[in-house]
Design a protein around this motif. Sequence first.
Motif, PDB file in Angstrom:
ATOM      1  N   MET A  74       6.766   2.791 -11.897  1.00 54.67           N
ATOM      2  CA  MET A  74       7.272   3.715 -10.897  1.00 54.67           C
ATOM      3  C   MET A  74       6.091   4.424 -10.255  1.00 54.67           C
ATOM      4  SD  MET A  74      10.030   6.857 -11.361  1.00 54.67           S
ATOM      5  CE  MET A  74      11.196   5.780 -12.196  1.00 54.67           C
ATOM      6  N   VAL A  75       6.055   4.444  -8.923  1.00 55.24           N
ATOM      7  CA  VAL A  75       4.995   5.118  -8.166  1.00 55.24           C
ATOM      8  C   VAL A  75       5.589   6.366  -7.533  1.00 55.24           C
ATOM      9  CG1 VAL A  75       3.418   4.941  -6.203  1.00 55.24           C
ATOM     10  CG2 VAL A  75       3.717   2.987  -7.749  1.00 55.24           C
ATOM     11  N   MET A  76       4.930   7.519  -7.748  1.00 57.43           N
ATOM     12  CA  MET A  76       5.481   8.808  -7.343  1.00 57.43           C
ATOM     13  C   MET A  76       4.451   9.663  -6.620  1.00 57.43           C
ATOM     14  SD  MET A  76       7.218   9.381 -11.082  1.00 57.43           S
ATOM     15  CE  MET A  76       6.109   8.151 -11.801  1.00 57.43           C
ATOM     16  N   GLY A  77       4.940  10.524  -5.713  1.00 54.08           N
ATOM     17  CA  GLY A  77       4.130  11.562  -5.092  1.00 54.08           C
ATOM     18  C   GLY A  77       4.505  12.893  -5.714  1.00 54.08           C
ATOM     19  N   HIS A  78       4.598  13.950  -4.892  1.00 53.39           N
ATOM     20  CA  HIS A  78       5.208  15.236  -5.258  1.00 53.39           C
ATOM     21  C   HIS A  78       4.343  16.133  -6.142  1.00 53.39           C
ATOM     22  CE1 HIS A  78       8.403  18.111  -5.639  1.00 53.39           C
ATOM     23  NE2 HIS A  78       8.706  17.810  -6.873  1.00 53.39           N
ATOM     24  N   THR A  79       3.801  15.597  -7.231  1.00 55.30           N
ATOM     25  CA  THR A  79       3.003  16.406  -8.156  1.00 55.30           C
ATOM     26  C   THR A  79       1.527  16.165  -7.860  1.00 55.30           C
ATOM     27  OG1 THR A  79       4.724  16.228  -9.842  1.00 55.30           O
ATOM     28  CG2 THR A  79       2.542  16.951 -10.566  1.00 55.30           C
ATOM     29  N   THR A  80       0.882  17.155  -7.250  1.00 54.28           N
ATOM     30  CA  THR A  80      -0.485  16.974  -6.760  1.00 54.28           C
ATOM     31  C   THR A  80      -1.492  16.952  -7.895  1.00 54.28           C
ATOM     32  OG1 THR A  80       0.152  18.229  -4.797  1.00 54.28           O
ATOM     33  CG2 THR A  80      -2.197  17.842  -5.136  1.00 54.28           C
ATOM     34  N   ASP A  81      -2.369  15.953  -7.868  1.00 51.98           N
ATOM     35  CA  ASP A  81      -3.479  15.893  -8.817  1.00 51.98           C
ATOM     36  C   ASP A  81      -4.646  16.664  -8.216  1.00 51.98           C
ATOM     37  OD1 ASP A  81      -5.938  14.946 -10.152  1.00 51.98           O
ATOM     38  OD2 ASP A  81      -4.551  13.615 -11.203  1.00 51.98           O
ATOM     39  N   ARG A  82      -4.992  17.771  -8.852  1.00 55.78           N
ATOM     40  CA  ARG A  82      -6.015  18.659  -8.286  1.00 55.78           C
ATOM     41  C   ARG A  82      -7.417  18.059  -8.324  1.00 55.78           C
ATOM     42  NH1 ARG A  82      -3.393  22.319  -5.131  1.00 55.78           N
ATOM     43  NH2 ARG A  82      -1.468  22.965  -6.170  1.00 55.78           N
ATOM     44  N   ASP A  83      -7.602  16.978  -9.077  1.00 52.67           N
ATOM     45  CA  ASP A  83      -8.897  16.302  -9.092  1.00 52.67           C
ATOM     46  C   ASP A  83      -9.045  15.343  -7.915  1.00 52.67           C
ATOM     47  OD1 ASP A  83      -9.680  17.598 -11.414  1.00 52.67           O
ATOM     48  OD2 ASP A  83      -8.852  16.050 -12.718  1.00 52.67           O
ATOM     49  N   VAL A 120       2.723   5.974 -12.070  1.00 50.84           N
ATOM     50  CA  VAL A 120       1.538   6.103 -11.219  1.00 50.84           C
ATOM     51  C   VAL A 120       1.783   7.252 -10.243  1.00 50.84           C
ATOM     52  CG1 VAL A 120      -0.070   4.916  -9.678  1.00 50.84           C
ATOM     53  CG2 VAL A 120       1.234   3.597 -11.379  1.00 50.84           C
ATOM     54  N   PHE A 121       0.822   8.174 -10.177  1.00 52.64           N
ATOM     55  CA  PHE A 121       0.977   9.387  -9.367  1.00 52.64           C
ATOM     56  C   PHE A 121      -0.052   9.377  -8.242  1.00 52.64           C
ATOM     57  CE2 PHE A 121       2.166  10.129 -13.757  1.00 52.64           C
ATOM     58  CZ  PHE A 121       3.502  10.507 -13.611  1.00 52.64           C
ATOM     59  N   ILE A 122       0.445   9.400  -6.992  1.00 55.95           N
ATOM     60  CA  ILE A 122      -0.442   9.149  -5.854  1.00 55.95           C
ATOM     61  C   ILE A 122      -0.615  10.346  -4.924  1.00 55.95           C
ATOM     62  CG2 ILE A 122       0.057   6.679  -5.896  1.00 55.95           C
ATOM     63  CD1 ILE A 122       1.811   7.129  -3.385  1.00 55.95           C
ATOM     64  N   ASP A 123      -0.049  11.516  -5.278  1.00 57.51           N
ATOM     65  CA  ASP A 123      -0.287  12.707  -4.453  1.00 57.51           C
ATOM     66  C   ASP A 123      -1.611  13.320  -4.875  1.00 57.51           C
ATOM     67  OD1 ASP A 123      -0.330  14.988  -2.960  1.00 57.51           O
ATOM     68  OD2 ASP A 123       1.386  15.939  -3.935  1.00 57.51           O
ATOM     69  N   VAL A 146       0.861  -1.180   0.000  1.00 52.03           N
ATOM     70  CA  VAL A 146       0.000   0.000   0.000  1.00 52.03           C
ATOM     71  C   VAL A 146       0.897   1.229   0.000  1.00 52.03           C
ATOM     72  CG1 VAL A 146      -1.724   1.348   1.274  1.00 52.03           C
ATOM     73  CG2 VAL A 146      -1.883  -1.157   1.210  1.00 52.03           C
ATOM     74  N   ALA A 147       0.631   2.159  -0.901  1.00 50.82           N
ATOM     75  CA  ALA A 147       1.415   3.393  -0.985  1.00 50.82           C
ATOM     76  C   ALA A 147       0.523   4.589  -0.698  1.00 50.82           C
ATOM     77  CB  ALA A 147       2.063   3.535  -2.355  1.00 50.82           C
ATOM     78  N   VAL A 148       1.059   5.539   0.067  1.00 49.84           N
ATOM     79  CA  VAL A 148       0.339   6.752   0.456  1.00 49.84           C
ATOM     80  C   VAL A 148       1.214   7.946   0.116  1.00 49.84           C
ATOM     81  CG1 VAL A 148      -0.647   8.064   2.384  1.00 49.84           C
ATOM     82  CG2 VAL A 148      -0.926   5.572   2.285  1.00 49.84           C
ATOM     83  N   GLY A 149       0.617   8.981  -0.443  1.00 52.25           N
ATOM     84  CA  GLY A 149       1.363  10.153  -0.879  1.00 52.25           C
ATOM     85  C   GLY A 149       1.555  11.197   0.197  1.00 52.25           C
ATOM     86  N   ASP A 150       1.795  12.426  -0.240  1.00 51.25           N
ATOM     87  CA  ASP A 150       2.205  13.540   0.614  1.00 51.25           C
ATOM     88  C   ASP A 150       1.213  13.795   1.749  1.00 51.25           C
ATOM     89  OD1 ASP A 150       3.355  13.505  -1.962  1.00 51.25           O
ATOM     90  OD2 ASP A 150       3.895  15.608  -1.827  1.00 51.25           O
ATOM     91  N   VAL A 151       1.755  13.951   2.966  1.00 54.32           N
ATOM     92  CA  VAL A 151       0.938  14.125   4.164  1.00 54.32           C
ATOM     93  C   VAL A 151       0.837  15.596   4.574  1.00 54.32           C
ATOM     94  CG1 VAL A 151       0.764  13.567   6.631  1.00 54.32           C
ATOM     95  CG2 VAL A 151       1.469  11.809   4.989  1.00 54.32           C
ATOM     96  N   ALA A 206      -6.705   1.792  -6.934  1.00 46.17           N
ATOM     97  CA  ALA A 206      -6.819   3.020  -6.152  1.00 46.17           C
ATOM     98  C   ALA A 206      -7.895   2.827  -5.098  1.00 46.17           C
ATOM     99  CB  ALA A 206      -7.174   4.187  -7.063  1.00 46.17           C
ATOM    100  N   LEU A 207      -7.566   3.193  -3.858  1.00 46.51           N
ATOM    101  CA  LEU A 207      -8.513   3.074  -2.752  1.00 46.51           C
ATOM    102  C   LEU A 207      -9.009   4.463  -2.374  1.00 46.51           C
ATOM    103  CD1 LEU A 207      -6.513   0.598  -0.450  1.00 46.51           C
ATOM    104  CD2 LEU A 207      -8.026   0.054  -2.380  1.00 46.51           C
ATOM    105  N   TYR A 208     -10.319   4.636  -2.370  1.00 45.05           N
ATOM    106  CA  TYR A 208     -10.933   5.903  -1.987  1.00 45.05           C
ATOM    107  C   TYR A 208     -11.994   5.628  -0.922  1.00 45.05           C
ATOM    108  CZ  TYR A 208      -8.980   7.329  -6.507  1.00 45.05           C
ATOM    109  OH  TYR A 208      -8.146   7.562  -7.575  1.00 45.05           O
TER     110      TYR A 208
END
Length: 329
Positions: free
Chosen positions: A260-269, A281-284, A47-52, A307-309
């Motif tokens: 590659m799974v990445m954070g950092h770049t926030t998805d505004r949606d 894959v972008f998870i922020d 399980v991966a979690v992005g920016d806190v 993706a878990l929501y």
Amino acid sequence: MTPTLRPLVLPLLVPLLLAAAPPVAAPALPRLEDAVPDTFTGVERVVAVGDVHGDVDALKEVLRLAKLIDEKGRWSGGKAHLVQTGDIPDRGERTREAFELLMRLEGEARAAGGRVHALLGNHEVMNMLGDLRYVAQGELASFADQSPEPDAAGTPRGANGHREAYGLQGRYGRWLRAHAAVVRVNDTLFVHGGVAPEVPAKTLAELNRWVRQDLFPGNPPGGAKDPQGPLWFRGYALGQEEEAARALETVLQRFGAKRMVMGHTTDRDGKIRTRLDGKAVFIDTGLSTGYGRHLSALELRGGKVTALYVDGRVELVAPEAAKAGKVSP
């Protein structure tokens, strides 16, 4: 009857024993040469979690959503691996609580056969190197108890404690310097920003050392501050599709990964997104309240990428499915 003297013996002996005991050695300082584990195989669930960004309540809620902690905040994920892709601090006021949570969960997960990987992000490094431009006033003040020295007149409350806490001997500085910037779990690379093909490394050990050398005095410039280093690079999130796809394929082959799974770049949606045939894959998604509190986590299990929501699960396109022209719902 002659009174006994035996009760006097213990009080007399204790000071003598303490004086004779060797002094307790201070914990060794972290070193650049220390081993930082970077590769893990045979993991059934990741399980991966992005920016806190200082929002410990949002982090707890996501970990419960992913069934990694129980209602009391204790590890309940068994042998699962949690990867937090960096940027725990800044912008919010409860960074220390988020650090403490992950520090505790590291031990609890190991005891259960799982792991917690708290990766370095650019904001962890900024705090360690004294760049406080994104530190909220309340966040800075929360570190006041970390230094016995009062803050100088005219400086913000907590400035001394913050510097001590993130230093080589500080509670959080020591902990962070023992962590990787990039790990591979099964066939997936996890990183905060992204690994560009130009990084001067052929192995993950070399790559992590290049990043970490900025965090220890007396070393040449490394990858933690480099704008094209793995904590800052946004080429796969924002770059032109064809060029980014070629670059990503080069990196994945070099480090033996499929995605590659990445954070950092926030998805505004507020949604986890994939790019480059599902290999990026972008998870922020803006987990923290300051970014809209879009709660999400990524699950990799049994070849599926999900993706878990709060309102349900969405299966994403895996690289193999994309190559075969199969799009998951």
